[in-house]
Scaffold this motif. Structure first.
Motif, short mmCIF file in Angstrom:
data_model
loop_
_atom_site.label_atom_id
_atom_site.label_comp_id
_atom_site.label_asym_id
_atom_site.label_seq_id
_atom_site.Cartn_x
_atom_site.Cartn_y
_atom_site.Cartn_z
N ASP A 1 0.82 -1.21 0.00
CA ASP A 1 0.00 0.00 0.00
C ASP A 1 0.86 1.27 0.00
OD1 ASP A 1 1.03 -0.17 2.53
OD2 ASP A 1 -0.84 0.31 3.57
N ASN A 2 2.11 1.13 -0.36
CA ASN A 2 3.02 2.28 -0.41
C ASN A 2 3.75 2.29 -1.75
OD1 ASN A 2 4.60 4.50 0.31
ND2 ASN A 2 6.12 3.25 1.41
N PRO A 3 3.02 2.55 -2.83
CA PRO A 3 3.64 2.49 -4.16
C PRO A 3 4.58 3.67 -4.40
CG PRO A 3 1.43 3.37 -4.32
CD PRO A 3 1.62 2.97 -2.88
N ILE A 4 5.35 3.54 -5.45
CA ILE A 4 6.17 4.67 -5.93
C ILE A 4 5.39 5.36 -7.04
CG2 ILE A 4 8.31 5.32 -7.09
CD1 ILE A 4 9.68 3.00 -5.68
N PHE A 5 5.06 6.61 -6.84
CA PHE A 5 4.29 7.38 -7.82
C PHE A 5 5.24 7.97 -8.86
CE2 PHE A 5 1.63 7.29 -4.06
CZ PHE A 5 0.36 7.05 -4.58
N LEU A 6 4.78 8.00 -10.11
CA LEU A 6 5.60 8.46 -11.23
C LEU A 6 4.83 9.48 -12.06
CD1 LEU A 6 6.78 4.90 -12.32
CD2 LEU A 6 8.09 6.54 -10.95
N PRO A 7 5.52 10.33 -12.81
CA PRO A 7 4.83 11.30 -13.67
C PRO A 7 3.95 10.63 -14.72
CG PRO A 7 7.15 11.87 -13.44
CD PRO A 7 6.97 10.51 -12.83
N THR A 8 4.21 9.35 -15.02
CA THR A 8 3.41 8.64 -16.01
C THR A 8 2.10 8.10 -15.43
OG1 THR A 8 4.74 6.67 -15.53
CG2 THR A 8 5.39 8.01 -17.43
N ASP A 9 1.91 8.22 -14.10
CA ASP A 9 0.65 7.79 -13.50
C ASP A 9 -0.46 8.73 -13.94
OD1 ASP A 9 1.88 5.71 -12.20
OD2 ASP A 9 2.21 6.82 -10.35
N SER A 10 -1.69 8.40 -13.51
CA SER A 10 -2.82 9.26 -13.87
C SER A 10 -2.61 10.67 -13.31
CB SER A 10 -4.12 8.67 -13.33
OG SER A 10 -4.16 8.78 -11.91
N GLU A 11 -3.21 11.64 -13.93
CA GLU A 11 -3.01 13.05 -13.57
C GLU A 11 -3.27 13.29 -12.08
OE1 GLU A 11 -4.97 17.48 -14.49
OE2 GLU A 11 -5.67 15.68 -15.58
N TYR A 12 -4.37 12.73 -11.56
CA TYR A 12 -4.74 13.05 -10.19
C TYR A 12 -3.98 12.21 -9.16
CZ TYR A 12 -8.23 16.14 -12.06
OH TYR A 12 -8.84 17.18 -12.73
N ASP A 13 -3.53 11.02 -9.53
CA ASP A 13 -2.65 10.27 -8.64
C ASP A 13 -1.34 11.04 -8.43
OD1 ASP A 13 -4.46 8.27 -8.26
OD2 ASP A 13 -3.46 6.80 -9.55
#
Length: 489
Positions: free
Chosen positions: A343-355
């Motif tokens: 439940d602790n992912p690494i967020f990236l610029p390629t994720d959805s806009e709001y994520d």
């Protein structure tokens, strides 16, 4: 006849003037003047060229004696300094900067700084005319520092806020603050005006005690519309932009976290495919100078605040940034908690806009809390108070070190008193509304304090240790080093 010209200068401290009678006596190496009446009313304006006459010159001036006698009313007086011009054309400055509240005679030395070993030497300059007073003056000089510091020991007392946090000056109420450290009249007016005008604006906009939800970030334009600036408009327009997000780590409110990264932390395992999906760069190459890390580990496990309205939340993010060939600092990965988990992912610029936007908002929240409690409250206010109180308790006013440092302390102790009682107390604004208020406030302060090093307080060393000497567009560094060099010289 030897004529001396006396000028009384005032500060802008509230109610610093007096309606009492002011008397002065000049004491020199060759004699002393008679006690002379200067004036009945001393307002905030400077009183120029008041005459003090002596039959002959009294030599080099050593000190003045002032006393204030009640006339119609009993009040207090706060002179800044007295300047005396001798018939020989010499100008002597006698700094006072303290309240005179009684009708006793108060002696003030000429402003030249003296080490303790010079006190006796200055006494020995008296001629035969003054020798009958030599013992008196020598004893007063040798005891003056001790008596002054004993009095300050009573006025400036240490108080423990919490274990692991710097002590501060004890004051149970505003009236416990020594009068010498109160705001100037100008500062008082400015402080009250800023507070009242802000509250009036909120009242007019209907935002005082408002419980309405904001459905869009643009709604923030409703707050303080009169105070809009080009910068505030720019921030609102570019809030979502990745390059502006990165720029703020260098030149925003908290340029103290970012550092150059030469090896990834174990809890932040990003890969080339994640951060450079087009194979334009490689981490191995860019890690040689173009990768930067912001780690908010001090927030890990800090209990978030719960106020009367809602439960709040705190993240402890890691942020990886890349300096592009265009010299822009771009975020390339964000993890919101320190411990890897499903439940602790690494967020990236390629994720959805709001994520991606939500991840950046949590980072901004973390940065706000670290800035407020570490960079601002601890390293600015609390540390400044430690130095100010230590100076006042340890060094007499005639000492050169005191004269060097005291101009850097105005308003420190009163503004800190207000912060302690209106911001970080149990009912203070920060404790009530910030996500790191309450229990989290003390925890974060303790962790921040334990990580302080001497070099982290020295801008050149701090910049070098974080590897930021050659980062482009780092205006905090450029301005800070110039100021550091001025102070050092």
């Amino acid at each position: 006849m030897a004529n001396y010209e006396v000028t009384v200068k005032h500060d802008e401290l509230a109610f610093a003037g007096t309606r009492n009678r002011i008397f002065i006596k000049l004491v020199g190496t060759d004699g002393e003047s008679k006690r002379t009446w200067l004036h009945t009313y001393m307002g905030l304006l400077n009183i120029d060229k008041l005459p003090v006459k002596c039959p002959v010159s009294i030599g080099k001036l050593i000190l003045i004696e002032l006393d204030k006698q009640h006339f119609l009313v009993k009040d207090s007086w706060f002179p800044a300094k007295v300047v005396v011009k001798s018939p020989e054309g010499h100008t002597y400055n006698f700094p006072i900067y303290s309240w005179i509240t009684d009708s006793e005679v108060h002696g003030f030395r000429e402003g030249t700084g003296l080490w303790k070993c010079n006190f006796l030497t200055s006494c020995m300059l008296f001629t035969d005319y003054m020798r009958y007073k030599k013992d008196k003056f020598c004893k007063e000089d040798n005891k003056e520092a001790g008596q002054e510091l004993k009095q300050r020991d009573k006025e400036y007392r240490w108080h423990v806020y919490a274990k692991g946090i710097p002590d501060y000056m004890k004051a149970d109420s505003f009236f416990d603050l020594p009068s010498d450290i109160h705001f100037s009249f100008t500062k008082d007016v400015e402080f009250v005006y800023t507070l009242e005008s802000g509250l009036i604006e909120l009242e007019l906009e209907g935002l005082v005690d408002s419980r309405e939800k904001w459905h869009h970030v643009a709604a923030i334009s409703q707050v303080f519309p009169v105070r809009r600036t080009d910068i505030s408009d720019y921030v609102q327009q570019h809030l979502r932009d990745d390059d502006f997000f990165g720029y703020q780590f260098l030149n925003g409110v908290n340029p103290m976290v970012i550092k150059r990264c030469s090896a990834l932390p174990d809890n932040f395992p990003v890969t080339d495919e994640m951060v450079f999906p087009g194979d334009q760069f490689s981490l191995a190459d860019e890690m040689k100078g173009n990768i930067f890390l912001c780690d908010y580990k001090h927030l890990d496990g800090v209990t978030a605040n719960t106020n009367t309205v809602t439960k709040q939340y705190l993240a402890a993010p890691l942020v990886l940034l890349h300096k592009t060939p265009e010299d822009k600092l771009m975020p390339i990965a964000i993890r919101l908690k320190q411990t890897p988990a499903e439940d602790n992912p690494i967020f990236l610029p390629t994720d959805s806009e709001y994520d991606w936007l939500t991840a950046k908002i949590f980072v901004r929240s973390a940065d706000f809390n670290v800035h407020q409690l570490n960079s601002h409250l601890l390293r600015t206010h609390l540390f400044a108070e430690v130095f100010a109180v230590s100076l006042l308790r340890s060094v007499p006013s005639v000492h050169p070190l005191y004269k060097l440092l005291i101009p850097h302390t105005p308003d420190t102790l009163q503004i800190n008193y207000l912060a302690q009682h209106r911001l970080i107390s149990e009912t203070g604004v920060f404790s009530e509304f910030a996500s790191s208020g309450g229990e989290g406030l003390v925890t974060l302060l303790q962790r921040s304090m334990s990580s302080v090093t001497y070099s982290s307080l020295c801008i050149p060393d701090d910049i070098a240790e974080r590897g930021l000497e050659d980062v482009p567009n780092f205006y905090y560094r450029d301005d800070g080093l110039r100021l550091w060099d001025i102070i050092r010289r």
